[in-house]
Motif scaffolding. Structure first.
Motif, PDB file in Angstrom:
ATOM      1  N   LYS A  14       0.823  -1.212   0.000  1.00 14.72           N
ATOM      2  CA  LYS A  14       0.000   0.000   0.000  1.00 14.72           C
ATOM      3  C   LYS A  14       0.856   1.262   0.000  1.00 14.72           C
ATOM      4  CE  LYS A  14      -3.781  -2.151  -0.312  1.00 14.72           C
ATOM      5  NZ  LYS A  14      -4.497  -2.100  -1.607  1.00 14.72           N
ATOM      6  N   LEU A  15       2.014   1.204   0.650  1.00 17.48           N
ATOM      7  CA  LEU A  15       2.925   2.340   0.634  1.00 17.48           C
ATOM      8  C   LEU A  15       3.393   2.619  -0.799  1.00 17.48           C
ATOM      9  CD1 LEU A  15       4.717   4.495   1.872  1.00 17.48           C
ATOM     10  CD2 LEU A  15       6.342   2.697   2.535  1.00 17.48           C
ATOM     11  N   GLU A  16       3.716   1.571  -1.530  1.00 16.17           N
ATOM     12  CA  GLU A  16       4.143   1.738  -2.919  1.00 16.17           C
ATOM     13  C   GLU A  16       3.001   2.259  -3.792  1.00 16.17           C
ATOM     14  OE1 GLU A  16       5.781  -2.025  -4.042  1.00 16.17           O
ATOM     15  OE2 GLU A  16       7.547  -1.806  -2.737  1.00 16.17           O
ATOM     16  N   GLU A  17       1.805   1.735  -3.558  1.00 14.39           N
ATOM     17  CA  GLU A  17       0.641   2.217  -4.311  1.00 14.39           C
ATOM     18  C   GLU A  17       0.398   3.705  -4.056  1.00 14.39           C
ATOM     19  OE1 GLU A  17      -2.816  -0.077  -3.504  1.00 14.39           O
ATOM     20  OE2 GLU A  17      -1.918  -1.982  -4.129  1.00 14.39           O
ATOM     21  N   ALA A  18       0.576   4.128  -2.807  1.00 13.05           N
ATOM     22  CA  ALA A  18       0.380   5.535  -2.459  1.00 13.05           C
ATOM     23  C   ALA A  18       1.383   6.422  -3.198  1.00 13.05           C
ATOM     24  CB  ALA A  18       0.515   5.728  -0.951  1.00 13.05           C
ATOM     25  N   CYS A  19       2.594   5.922  -3.376  1.00 15.11           N
ATOM     26  CA  CYS A  19       3.614   6.671  -4.121  1.00 15.11           C
ATOM     27  C   CYS A  19       3.195   6.819  -5.578  1.00 15.11           C
ATOM     28  CB  CYS A  19       4.960   5.955  -4.039  1.00 15.11           C
ATOM     29  SG  CYS A  19       5.752   5.987  -2.420  1.00 15.11           S
ATOM     30  N   TYR A  20       2.772   5.713  -6.196  1.00 15.69           N
ATOM     31  CA  TYR A  20       2.340   5.755  -7.598  1.00 15.69           C
ATOM     32  C   TYR A  20       1.144   6.697  -7.772  1.00 15.69           C
ATOM     33  CZ  TYR A  20       5.213   1.595  -8.518  1.00 15.69           C
ATOM     34  OH  TYR A  20       6.245   0.716  -8.665  1.00 15.69           O
ATOM     35  N   ASP A  21       0.180   6.591  -6.865  1.00 15.78           N
ATOM     36  CA  ASP A  21      -1.024   7.426  -6.969  1.00 15.78           C
ATOM     37  C   ASP A  21      -0.677   8.912  -6.872  1.00 15.78           C
ATOM     38  OD1 ASP A  21      -2.456   5.121  -7.176  1.00 15.78           O
ATOM     39  OD2 ASP A  21      -3.317   5.182  -5.154  1.00 15.78           O
ATOM     40  N   THR A  22       0.282   9.235  -6.015  1.00 13.56           N
ATOM     41  CA  THR A  22       0.689  10.628  -5.857  1.00 13.56           C
ATOM     42  C   THR A  22       1.312  11.160  -7.148  1.00 13.56           C
ATOM     43  OG1 THR A  22       1.079  10.284  -3.493  1.00 13.56           O
ATOM     44  CG2 THR A  22       2.110  12.221  -4.499  1.00 13.56           C
ATOM     45  N   LEU A  23       2.181  10.375  -7.749  1.00  8.28           N
ATOM     46  CA  LEU A  23       2.795  10.785  -9.017  1.00  8.28           C
ATOM     47  C   LEU A  23       1.742  10.894 -10.116  1.00  8.28           C
ATOM     48  CD1 LEU A  23       6.068   8.632  -9.107  1.00  8.28           C
ATOM     49  CD2 LEU A  23       5.870  11.068  -8.621  1.00  8.28           C
ATOM     50  N   ASN A  24       0.846   9.921 -10.195  1.00 11.86           N
ATOM     51  CA  ASN A  24      -0.189   9.935 -11.235  1.00 11.86           C
ATOM     52  C   ASN A  24      -1.166  11.091 -11.062  1.00 11.86           C
ATOM     53  OD1 ASN A  24       0.793   7.681 -12.598  1.00 11.86           O
ATOM     54  ND2 ASN A  24      -0.360   6.251 -11.300  1.00 11.86           N
ATOM     55  N   ALA A  25      -1.232  11.630  -9.840  1.00  9.18           N
ATOM     56  CA  ALA A  25      -2.086  12.797  -9.596  1.00  9.18           C
ATOM     57  C   ALA A  25      -1.372  14.096  -9.972  1.00  9.18           C
ATOM     58  CB  ALA A  25      -2.501  12.830  -8.128  1.00  9.18           C
ATOM     59  N   GLY A  26      -0.116  13.981 -10.421  1.00  6.75           N
ATOM     60  CA  GLY A  26       0.614  15.170 -10.848  1.00  6.75           C
ATOM     61  C   GLY A  26       1.384  15.864  -9.748  1.00  6.75           C
ATOM     62  N   VAL A  27       1.476  15.229  -8.588  1.00  7.45           N
ATOM     63  CA  VAL A  27       2.233  15.811  -7.477  1.00  7.45           C
ATOM     64  C   VAL A  27       3.607  15.163  -7.471  1.00  7.45           C
ATOM     65  CG1 VAL A  27       2.322  16.167  -4.986  1.00  7.45           C
ATOM     66  CG2 VAL A  27       0.108  16.117  -6.158  1.00  7.45           C
ATOM     67  N   MET A  28       4.652  15.942  -7.691  1.00  6.15           N
ATOM     68  CA  MET A  28       5.989  15.364  -7.800  1.00  6.15           C
ATOM     69  C   MET A  28       7.075  16.389  -7.501  1.00  6.15           C
ATOM     70  SD  MET A  28       5.948  14.919 -11.964  1.00  6.15           S
ATOM     71  CE  MET A  28       4.400  14.003 -11.902  1.00  6.15           C
ATOM     72  N   THR A  29       8.286  15.896  -7.317  1.00  5.27           N
ATOM     73  CA  THR A  29       9.429  16.769  -7.053  1.00  5.27           C
ATOM     74  C   THR A  29       9.959  17.355  -8.363  1.00  5.27           C
ATOM     75  OG1 THR A  29      10.751  14.734  -6.973  1.00  5.27           O
ATOM     76  CG2 THR A  29      10.137  15.734  -4.873  1.00  5.27           C
ATOM     77  N   LYS A  30      10.825  18.365  -8.230  1.00  6.84           N
ATOM     78  CA  LYS A  30      11.251  19.143  -9.394  1.00  6.84           C
ATOM     79  C   LYS A  30      11.987  18.307 -10.446  1.00  6.84           C
ATOM     80  CE  LYS A  30      11.610  23.645  -7.098  1.00  6.84           C
ATOM     81  NZ  LYS A  30      12.519  24.733  -6.669  1.00  6.84           N
ATOM     82  N   ASP A  31      12.682  17.247 -10.026  1.00  8.11           N
ATOM     83  CA  ASP A  31      13.447  16.464 -10.995  1.00  8.11           C
ATOM     84  C   ASP A  31      12.541  15.778 -12.013  1.00  8.11           C
ATOM     85  OD1 ASP A  31      12.468  14.871  -8.868  1.00  8.11           O
ATOM     86  OD2 ASP A  31      13.842  13.258  -9.376  1.00  8.11           O
ATOM     87  N   LEU A  32      11.275  15.570 -11.660  1.00  5.91           N
ATOM     88  CA  LEU A  32      10.344  14.887 -12.560  1.00  5.91           C
ATOM     89  C   LEU A  32       9.449  15.851 -13.342  1.00  5.91           C
ATOM     90  CD1 LEU A  32       9.173  11.915 -10.287  1.00  5.91           C
ATOM     91  CD2 LEU A  32      10.980  11.921 -12.005  1.00  5.91           C
ATOM     92  N   VAL A  33       9.157  16.993 -12.773  1.00  5.48           N
ATOM     93  CA  VAL A  33       8.219  17.927 -13.415  1.00  5.48           C
ATOM     94  C   VAL A  33       8.696  18.337 -14.803  1.00  5.48           C
ATOM     95  CG1 VAL A  33       7.260  20.259 -13.293  1.00  5.48           C
ATOM     96  CG2 VAL A  33       7.188  18.780 -11.291  1.00  5.48           C
ATOM     97  N   GLY A  34       9.992  18.564 -14.934  1.00  4.60           N
ATOM     98  CA  GLY A  34      10.525  18.994 -16.218  1.00  4.60           C
ATOM     99  C   GLY A  34      10.460  17.941 -17.305  1.00  4.60           C
ATOM    100  N   LEU A  35      10.164  16.689 -16.928  1.00  2.00           N
ATOM    101  CA  LEU A  35      10.115  15.597 -17.898  1.00  2.00           C
ATOM    102  C   LEU A  35       8.691  15.246 -18.327  1.00  2.00           C
ATOM    103  CD1 LEU A  35      12.659  13.263 -16.073  1.00  2.00           C
ATOM    104  CD2 LEU A  35      13.131  14.752 -18.014  1.00  2.00           C
ATOM    105  N   VAL A  36       7.706  15.876 -17.687  1.00  3.37           N
ATOM    106  CA  VAL A  36       6.312  15.552 -17.968  1.00  3.37           C
ATOM    107  C   VAL A  36       5.931  16.024 -19.371  1.00  3.37           C
ATOM    108  CG1 VAL A  36       3.937  16.068 -17.312  1.00  3.37           C
ATOM    109  CG2 VAL A  36       5.632  15.566 -15.555  1.00  3.37           C
ATOM    110  N   GLU A  37       5.218  15.177 -20.083  1.00  8.84           N
ATOM    111  CA  GLU A  37       4.815  15.504 -21.450  1.00  8.84           C
ATOM    112  C   GLU A  37       3.632  16.471 -21.451  1.00  8.84           C
ATOM    113  OE1 GLU A  37       4.110  11.996 -23.691  1.00  8.84           O
ATOM    114  OE2 GLU A  37       6.044  11.098 -23.225  1.00  8.84           O
ATOM    115  N   PRO A  38       3.497  17.250 -22.534  1.00  7.51           N
ATOM    116  CA  PRO A  38       2.380  18.190 -22.640  1.00  7.51           C
ATOM    117  C   PRO A  38       1.032  17.477 -22.496  1.00  7.51           C
ATOM    118  CG  PRO A  38       3.994  18.608 -24.352  1.00  7.51           C
ATOM    119  CD  PRO A  38       4.401  17.327 -23.695  1.00  7.51           C
ATOM    120  N   GLY A  39       0.110  18.144 -21.818  1.00  6.14           N
ATOM    121  CA  GLY A  39      -1.208  17.554 -21.625  1.00  6.14           C
ATOM    122  C   GLY A  39      -1.401  16.921 -20.270  1.00  6.14           C
ATOM    123  N   PHE A  40      -0.299  16.718 -19.526  1.00  5.93           N
ATOM    124  CA  PHE A  40      -0.397  16.146 -18.191  1.00  5.93           C
ATOM    125  C   PHE A  40      -0.064  17.233 -17.184  1.00  5.93           C
ATOM    126  CE2 PHE A  40       1.254  13.977 -14.426  1.00  5.93           C
ATOM    127  CZ  PHE A  40       0.276  13.008 -14.221  1.00  5.93           C
TER     128      PHE A  40
END
Length: 283
Positions: free
Chosen positions: A234-260
């Motif tokens: 469940k801890l791992e699922e919570a991590c995935y859900d957080t990322l899929n909701a668009g909440v992330m640290t700066k190292d990932l935000v710059g890699l997100v594709e347009p539309g997300f």
């Protein structure tokens, strides 16, 4: 973008350059390498004759360690139902890398071929440069077994190409099945110094979280504690859900594709968002 499934790199954690000896010389001469056997037999080869200053290095590995590594790779492939690739540079290091290739082939033929064929799994060997090209073109979903140095370098390449070094999970597996889970990226020193000053950082904690979740799940398996395994999942699922909701640290935000839609948050905000989702899953 063509990587759709995880790529597991199996790195041999013994020998080669990491247990090598080296030295420097300042004059012309010849370096020789000698092995003295317990029986008294000696084997000597000339490394090189030089006409001036030079550096020298001697590396080794053990058949026992290589064989243990091969068995771990084949068994993990069976356990996880993944194909296994193995790569060295035996066209250059014909004896040294050739021994790795030979031992892997022996283990496959004697112990694992029947099970691989039964499960529809593939094992194949190729040169390291060909393996790199294959990996770049692939969709992922396999285990890539590498010698110590190759594995050290290729894990960083694969993790960065997936998005961030901080997204790479790592587990050390001993021959007896003992496991140690870690965040393979090490310490982000400059972020830590900012933290000590009371400043906010946007450090990605995913690999560290998954080190804990992996260890907790393994402990739960060993002790027969399904609740602990459930918590780790469940801890791992919570991590995935957080990322899929668009909440992330700066190292990932710059890699997100347009539309997300993605929002860069601080380390604390990211952890709090994961904790909130975990609480809901455990309620």
């Amino acid at each position: 973008k063509n990587w759709k499934r995880p790529i597991t790199i199996a790195r041999h954690a013994y020998g080669d350059v990491y247990k090598s000896v080296d030295f420097r010389t300042d004059e012309p001469g010849e370096c020789v390498m000698t092995f003295r056997g317990a029986s008294g037999a000696e084997h000597t080869v000339s490394v090189q004759k030089v006409d001036g200053p030079a550096v020298w290095q001697g590396a080794h590995n053990k058949d026992k360690s290589i064989r243990s590594f091969a068995r771990a790779c084949f068994q993990y492939a069976i356990d996880t139902r993944q194909d296994l690739w193995f790569s060295t540079k035996d066209t250059i290091a014909k004896v040294y890398d050739g021994e790795f290739k030979k031992i892997f082939e022996e283990e496959y033929e004697a112990r694992y071929k029947a099970e691989f064929e039964k499960l529809g799994l593939t094992y194949f060997y190729t040169l390291i440069d060909d393996a790199v090209a294959r990996v770049i073109r692939s969709e992922g979903g396999y285990i890539w077994a590498c010698k110590n140095y190759d594995g050290d370098v290729m894990t960083d390449m694969v993790s960065t190409a997936f998005g961030s070094l901080a997204m790479m999970t790592s587990v050390l597996v001993a021959p007896d099945g003992t496991m140690e889970f870690e965040a393979a990226h090490g310490t982000v020193t400059r972020h830590y110094y900012k933290y000590l000053k009371g400043e906010e950082t946007s450090t990605n904690p995913m690999a560290t979280i998954f080190a804990w979740s992996g260890a907790l799940k393994r402990r739960g398996e060993l002790d027969g504690l399904p609740e602990l395994v459930h918590f780790g999942e469940k801890l791992e699922e919570a991590c995935y859900d957080t990322l899929n909701a668009g909440v992330m640290t700066k190292d990932l935000v710059g890699l997100v594709e347009p539309g997300f839609a993605a929002t860069a948050v601080t380390s604390k905000e990211f952890l709090n968002a994961i904790a909130g989702r975990l609480a809901e899953k455990l309620a």
